[in-house]
Design a protein around this motif. Structure first.
Motif, mmCIF file in Angstrom:
data_model
loop_
_atom_site.group_PDB
_atom_site.id
_atom_site.type_symbol
_atom_site.label_atom_id
_atom_site.label_comp_id
_atom_site.label_asym_id
_atom_site.label_seq_id
_atom_site.Cartn_x
_atom_site.Cartn_y
_atom_site.Cartn_z
ATOM 1 N N TRP A 138 0.850 -1.186 0.000
ATOM 2 C CA TRP A 138 0.000 0.000 0.000
ATOM 3 C C TRP A 138 0.883 1.232 0.000
ATOM 4 O O TRP A 138 1.962 1.187 0.597
ATOM 5 C CB TRP A 138 -0.920 0.005 1.247
ATOM 6 N N PRO A 139 0.473 2.324 -0.659
ATOM 7 C CA PRO A 139 -0.745 2.535 -1.438
ATOM 8 C C PRO A 139 -0.649 1.874 -2.805
ATOM 9 O O PRO A 139 0.451 1.513 -3.244
ATOM 10 C CB PRO A 139 -0.812 4.056 -1.559
ATOM 11 N N GLU A 185 -6.622 13.373 17.603
ATOM 12 C CA GLU A 185 -6.622 11.970 17.178
ATOM 13 C C GLU A 185 -5.786 11.703 15.942
ATOM 14 O O GLU A 185 -5.173 10.637 15.814
ATOM 15 C CB GLU A 185 -8.068 11.510 16.903
ATOM 16 N N THR A 186 -5.760 12.641 15.013
ATOM 17 C CA THR A 186 -5.089 12.410 13.734
ATOM 18 C C THR A 186 -3.658 12.950 13.683
ATOM 19 O O THR A 186 -2.993 12.848 12.649
ATOM 20 C CB THR A 186 -5.891 13.065 12.596
ATOM 21 N N ALA A 187 -3.177 13.513 14.784
ATOM 22 C CA ALA A 187 -1.905 14.244 14.763
ATOM 23 C C ALA A 187 -0.728 13.379 14.327
ATOM 24 O O ALA A 187 0.083 13.787 13.488
ATOM 25 C CB ALA A 187 -1.629 14.851 16.137
ATOM 26 N N VAL A 188 -0.605 12.184 14.884
ATOM 27 C CA VAL A 188 0.544 11.341 14.584
ATOM 28 C C VAL A 188 0.508 10.871 13.133
ATOM 29 O O VAL A 188 1.503 10.963 12.405
ATOM 30 C CB VAL A 188 0.627 10.137 15.554
ATOM 31 N N LYS A 189 -0.646 10.376 12.683
ATOM 32 C CA LYS A 189 -0.714 9.878 11.312
ATOM 33 C C LYS A 189 -0.413 10.987 10.310
ATOM 34 O O LYS A 189 0.322 10.772 9.325
ATOM 35 C CB LYS A 189 -2.084 9.253 11.027
ATOM 36 N N GLU A 190 -0.979 12.171 10.536
ATOM 37 C CA GLU A 190 -0.739 13.280 9.616
ATOM 38 C C GLU A 190 0.739 13.679 9.590
ATOM 39 O O GLU A 190 1.263 14.072 8.546
ATOM 40 C CB GLU A 190 -1.593 14.487 10.010
ATOM 41 N N GLU A 195 -2.333 9.756 4.338
ATOM 42 C CA GLU A 195 -2.760 8.714 3.403
ATOM 43 C C GLU A 195 -1.648 8.306 2.444
ATOM 44 O O GLU A 195 -1.797 7.353 1.684
ATOM 45 C CB GLU A 195 -3.993 9.178 2.614
ATOM 46 N N GLU A 196 -0.526 9.003 2.467
ATOM 47 C CA GLU A 196 0.621 8.623 1.630
ATOM 48 C C GLU A 196 1.540 7.621 2.330
ATOM 49 O O GLU A 196 2.531 7.165 1.751
ATOM 50 C CB GLU A 196 1.429 9.866 1.257
ATOM 51 N N LEU A 197 1.248 7.298 3.576
ATOM 52 C CA LEU A 197 2.056 6.341 4.329
ATOM 53 C C LEU A 197 2.193 5.034 3.548
ATOM 54 O O LEU A 197 1.217 4.539 2.988
ATOM 55 C CB LEU A 197 1.382 6.076 5.676
ATOM 56 N N PRO A 296 7.049 6.618 6.132
ATOM 57 C CA PRO A 296 6.673 7.828 5.391
ATOM 58 C C PRO A 296 7.191 7.738 3.959
ATOM 59 O O PRO A 296 8.120 6.979 3.667
ATOM 60 C CB PRO A 296 7.400 8.946 6.154
ATOM 61 N N PRO A 297 6.622 8.522 3.049
ATOM 62 C CA PRO A 297 7.231 8.642 1.713
ATOM 63 C C PRO A 297 8.670 9.140 1.857
ATOM 64 O O PRO A 297 9.005 9.832 2.828
ATOM 65 C CB PRO A 297 6.354 9.675 1.006
ATOM 66 N N GLU A 298 9.512 8.822 0.888
ATOM 67 C CA GLU A 298 10.941 9.152 0.987
ATOM 68 C C GLU A 298 11.197 10.643 1.186
ATOM 69 O O GLU A 298 12.125 11.035 1.895
ATOM 70 C CB GLU A 298 11.687 8.658 -0.253
ATOM 71 N N GLU A 299 10.387 11.487 0.554
ATOM 72 C CA GLU A 299 10.624 12.936 0.622
ATOM 73 C C GLU A 299 9.981 13.579 1.856
ATOM 74 O O GLU A 299 10.139 14.782 2.081
ATOM 75 C CB GLU A 299 10.074 13.614 -0.643
ATOM 76 N N TRP A 300 9.259 12.801 2.636
ATOM 77 C CA TRP A 300 8.538 13.346 3.792
ATOM 78 C C TRP A 300 9.522 13.711 4.908
ATOM 79 O O TRP A 300 10.421 12.942 5.230
ATOM 80 C CB TRP A 300 7.545 12.310 4.302
#
Length: 335
Positions: A138-139, A185-190, A195-197, A296-300
């Motif tokens: 995924w994704p 609630e969404t702080a860590v994921k963001e 959604e690019e995780l 995370p995506p490489e550029e994140w």
């Protein structure tokens, strides 16, 4: 090829009392010497189905702070699906060597995807007693089915279904991690890609080893990931370092093992701890595990969350692109 060498060593030496010198760990790493034999606490086990969300959040946060690892039960992934995932993976590793080689990582590839063994020696020249298959799940935009086995025929179906449930479990865990830090609630994921995780599945295969007292399946390390969610087979082997002692992880059927990785330690500014762990091997049986690394995506760019910083709590880690962090870690350069 290196993978053939490991397989040949495993089969030819099953009755022998020695293994090649480059698989023998230094004394300070040998399981027979360093595994703690006294009474030790169990890795925390958390029931994700409890209706009292506050108690689940508290348990997850405490486990992340004190252990960096925990097991979850009643997580929502059907037992029969886990069994099918394991059966499909075992089927692949039971195939003839040439069939598995069809999925080998291409020579010179910079990608981690494909089938093979550890492709290079460690700095000390030692090798690890394992074999693996690695591919993204995924994704959809990042999935390369070139590395997904077609034998067994249900491999893709099973792995895609497992990924669907895995994403739901991950979202529950990220919510708990956020609330445990006193955040939204969404702080860590963001903060780690939203959604690019990326979800990277690895099947670890540790063949029977004639001298498990001398070798390791994987040497001590922390994961590069945000978190790693793993299901093992019933052959013990995961060990974690707790209070300076290597202790065995208790096997709980159908439980998922959750590792805190480096990116969550960085993001939490050290409040949550990445767990130092390793894998031992077995003389009689093959050990297998199915970790999913959430990255995370490489550029994140990942760094300590600003909400957690203050004059009294300055940043302990540098913010940097995930690809740069990964490069430094894999090449053993300072971060």
């Amino acid at each position: 090829m290196e993978v053939e060498r490991v397989q040949a060593v495993a089969s030819a030496l099953m009755t022998a009392e020695t293994i090649p010198a480059d698989f023998i760990r230094p004394e300070q790493e040998r399981p027979a010497i360093t595994t703690y034999q006294g009474p030790a606490p169990d890795i925390p086990t958390i029931d994700l189905s409890l209706p009292d969300r506050e108690s689940v959040v508290r348990a997850v946060a405490q486990a992340c702070e004190e252990w960096g690892i925990f097991q979850v039960v009643n997580h929502g992934i059907p037992t029969e699906l886990i069994s099918r995932l394991q059966a499909a993976g075992k089927h692949f590793f039971d195939l003839p060597q040439e069939e598995k080689e069809a999925y080998a990582k291409p020579p010179g590839s910079q990608s981690i995807e494909g089938y093979g063994t550890r492709v290079s020696k460690e700095v000390n020249g030692k090798r690890m007693w394992n074999d693996h298959l690695f591919h993204k799940v995924w994704p959809p935009s990042s999935v390369n089915y070139r590395f997904w086995p077609t034998n067994p025929p249900n491999y893709r179906e099973v792995n895609e279904e497992y990924t669907k449930y895995m994403r739901e479990v991950a979202d529950k865990l990220f919510l708990c991690l956020s609330l445990g830090l006193g955040l939204e609630e969404t702080a860590v994921k963001e903060a780690i890609g939203g959604e690019e995780l990326e979800y990277n599945l690895k099947i670890n295969y540790y063949p029977p080893c004639p001298r498990p007292d001398l070798a390791l399946g994987v040497a001590a390390h922390t994961d590069l990931s945000t978190i790693t969610i793993l299901v093992p087979n019933d052959v013990p082997g995961l060990q974690v370092l707790k209070d300076g002692r290597w202790i065995d992880a208790k096997y709980i059927p159908n439980a998922l093992i959750v590792h805190v990785g480096d990116q969550i330690e960085i993001l939490s500014n050290g409040r949550y701890k990445a767990v130092l762990h390793r894998s031992t091997v077995n003389k009689e049986k093959a050990r297998m595990s199915w970790p999913v690394f959430l990255e995370p995506p490489e550029e994140w760019v990942v760094g300590p969350l600003p909400q957690l910083l203050s004059p009294e709590s300055p940043p302990k880690y540098k913010a940097k692109k995930f690809k740069d962090y990964m490069y430094c870690k894999l090449n053993k350069l300072p971060q």
